[in-house]
Design an enzyme around this catalytic site. Structure first.
Site, mmCIF file in Angstrom:
data_model
loop_
_atom_site.group_PDB
_atom_site.id
_atom_site.type_symbol
_atom_site.label_atom_id
_atom_site.label_comp_id
_atom_site.label_asym_id
_atom_site.label_seq_id
_atom_site.Cartn_x
_atom_site.Cartn_y
_atom_site.Cartn_z
ATOM 1 N N GLY A 70 -1.642 4.205 -7.801
ATOM 2 C CA GLY A 70 -2.436 5.255 -7.172
ATOM 3 C C GLY A 70 -3.850 5.274 -7.720
ATOM 4 N N VAL A 71 -4.648 6.176 -7.156
ATOM 5 C CA VAL A 71 -6.018 6.363 -7.636
ATOM 6 C C VAL A 71 -5.928 7.083 -8.980
ATOM 7 C CG1 VAL A 71 -8.212 7.492 -7.152
ATOM 8 C CG2 VAL A 71 -6.920 6.404 -5.292
ATOM 9 N N SER A 72 -6.607 6.538 -10.002
ATOM 10 C CA SER A 72 -6.386 7.041 -11.363
ATOM 11 C C SER A 72 -7.605 7.762 -11.940
ATOM 12 C CB SER A 72 -5.990 5.879 -12.279
ATOM 13 O OG SER A 72 -7.047 4.950 -12.365
ATOM 14 N N SER B 4 -4.353 6.552 -22.452
ATOM 15 C CA SER B 4 -3.627 5.390 -22.952
ATOM 16 C C SER B 4 -4.488 4.138 -22.801
ATOM 17 C CB SER B 4 -2.287 5.241 -22.230
ATOM 18 O OG SER B 4 -1.463 4.354 -22.943
ATOM 19 N N PHE C 249 3.501 4.219 -11.268
ATOM 20 C CA PHE C 249 2.183 4.210 -11.923
ATOM 21 C C PHE C 249 1.057 3.897 -10.943
ATOM 22 C CE2 PHE C 249 2.521 4.500 -16.638
ATOM 23 C CZ PHE C 249 3.869 4.830 -16.692
ATOM 24 N N TYR D 241 -7.932 14.661 -8.197
ATOM 25 C CA TYR D 241 -6.987 13.752 -8.867
ATOM 26 C C TYR D 241 -5.906 14.563 -9.604
ATOM 27 C CZ TYR D 241 -5.317 10.786 -12.700
ATOM 28 O OH TYR D 241 -4.534 10.139 -13.622
ATOM 29 N N ASP E 185 0.863 -1.182 0.000
ATOM 30 C CA ASP E 185 0.000 0.000 0.000
ATOM 31 C C ASP E 185 0.897 1.229 0.000
ATOM 32 O OD1 ASP E 185 -1.742 2.074 0.482
ATOM 33 O OD2 ASP E 185 -2.656 1.174 2.267
ATOM 34 N N LEU E 186 0.754 2.056 -1.025
ATOM 35 C CA LEU E 186 1.615 3.252 -1.140
ATOM 36 C C LEU E 186 1.435 4.197 0.045
ATOM 37 C CD1 LEU E 186 1.013 3.821 -4.936
ATOM 38 C CD2 LEU E 186 3.254 3.347 -3.893
ATOM 39 N N ARG F 29 -12.929 13.142 -27.672
ATOM 40 C CA ARG F 29 -11.822 13.802 -26.969
ATOM 41 C C ARG F 29 -10.531 12.983 -27.093
ATOM 42 N NH1 ARG F 29 -10.204 12.624 -21.916
ATOM 43 N NH2 ARG F 29 -8.714 14.072 -21.020
#
Ligand SMILES: NC(=O)c1ccc[n+]([C@@H]2O[C@H](COP(=O)([O-])OP(=O)(O)OC[C@H]3O[C@@H](n4cnc5c(N)ncnc54)[C@H](O)[C@@H]3O)[C@@H](O)[C@H]2O)c1
Length: 274
Positions: free
Chosen positions: A82-84, A175, A80, A145, A60-61, A183
């Site tokens: 985390g909450v995205s 990505s 990479f 975010y 857990d970060l 968009r």
């Protein structure tokens, strides 16, 4: 995606956080040529190591001690995890705000000298889609975010100025295997171009703290990406091949945030907890 061979000398051990995520699963495979061993980490379950070139560490970060142990023995970090997406601030805080501090502090203590930070276009999401900006334009975060990614870029800047740890912050557009809406015709980053950009970011000398956009060679881009070009990045893919499919979708209203702002729908998320 089959990894392409590389002439670059591999790192001994790379750490990839967020390895169970959408991009993590792609990079687990495509980054193999760049390391003798990849340490794969996430808070969520990850498929066990395939062979002795992979290590799997659940972490857990938000847990400083666990992140410290995670970073021991690695040569470079691709952060990479985390909450995205947009979430209430309290959910962003542990993973993205405390998490980015923990990963840099662990890097300092273990002597790691190169970081790649998965930043986001939501750092500049309140620019309009007819604005053309570069990576030095003032930030306009569109969400908690986006604010957390903006903070991560500042953390990268501080750790370079204070401790000489170099970072390339990659403001990833969208990505995915294909652009999913109009968009994303502008913001799409193919998995192949992502991998190529990360290769450039890992190996380019003297990057200090460099901010780049993670975007393919799309027809209508809003970002002057010359700082990525300076790293050796030359995108090969282009969203045009998906235009017909994307434009078969119903056209949103002209004042829909998805059509107005670079950050799209994120600009209209929240408020939370009223
Ligand atoms: N995919 C994109 O288009 C895009 C665009 C902009 C930025 N990014 C950034 O790139 C990174 C990867 O994106 P993604 O699409 O794979 O997202 P994702 O949500 O699929 O993956 C993120 C991973 O981080 C993990 N995570 C969340 N909280 C954690 C914690 N406290 N400790 C450890 N791990 C935790 C999740 O379990 C998940 O597996 C994210 O940082 C995201 O913000 C992605």
């Amino acid at each position: 995606m089959t990894p392409t061979p590389t002439a670059r000398p591999p790192f001994n051990r790379l750490l990839l956080t967020g390895a169970a995520g959408g991009l993590g699963k792609v990079l687990r495979e495509s980054l193999r040529p760049y390391a003798n061993v990849i340490r794969l980490s996430d808070i969520a379950d990850i498929t066990p190591a395939l062979d002795d070139r992979e290590e799997v560490v659940l972490c857990d970060l938000a847990d400083k001690q666990a992140v410290h142990q995670l970073v021991e023995g690695v040569d470079a970090i691709l952060h990479f995890g985390g909450v995205s997406v947009e979430r209430p601030f309290e959910e962003i805080l542990g993973a993205n705000i405390c998490g980015v501090f923990h990963i840099y502090e662990a890097a300092r203590r273990h002597g790691v000298k190169r970081m790649i930070f998965a930043s986001s276009n939501h750092v500049i999401g309140f620019y309009k889609q007819d604005d053309v900006i570069d990576a030095h334009s003032p930030r306009r975060p569109d969400s908690y975010y986006g604010l957390s990614k903006s903070y991560g870029e500042d953390m990268a800047s501080f750790y370079f100025d204070r401790y000489g740890i170099e970072t390339v912050s990659v403001r990833i557009g969208s990505s995915f295997a294909e652009p999913q809406n109009r968009r994303m015709m502008s913001t799409w980053l193919s998995f192949g171009d992502l991998t190529h950009l990360l290769e450039c970011a890992l190996y380019a000398p003297n990057v200090g703290h460099t901010v780049v956009y993670g975007v393919s060679d799309n027809k209508n881009v809003w970002w002057d990406n010359r700082f990525a070009t300076a790293l050796g990045y030359a995108a090969k893919d282009n969203s045009e091949v998906f235009r017909e499919k994307v434009e078969a979708q119903p056209m949103p209203a002209a004042d829909d945030p998805a059509m107005v702002y670079q950050g799209g729908a994120f600009v209209a998320a929240g408020p939370f907890g009223d």
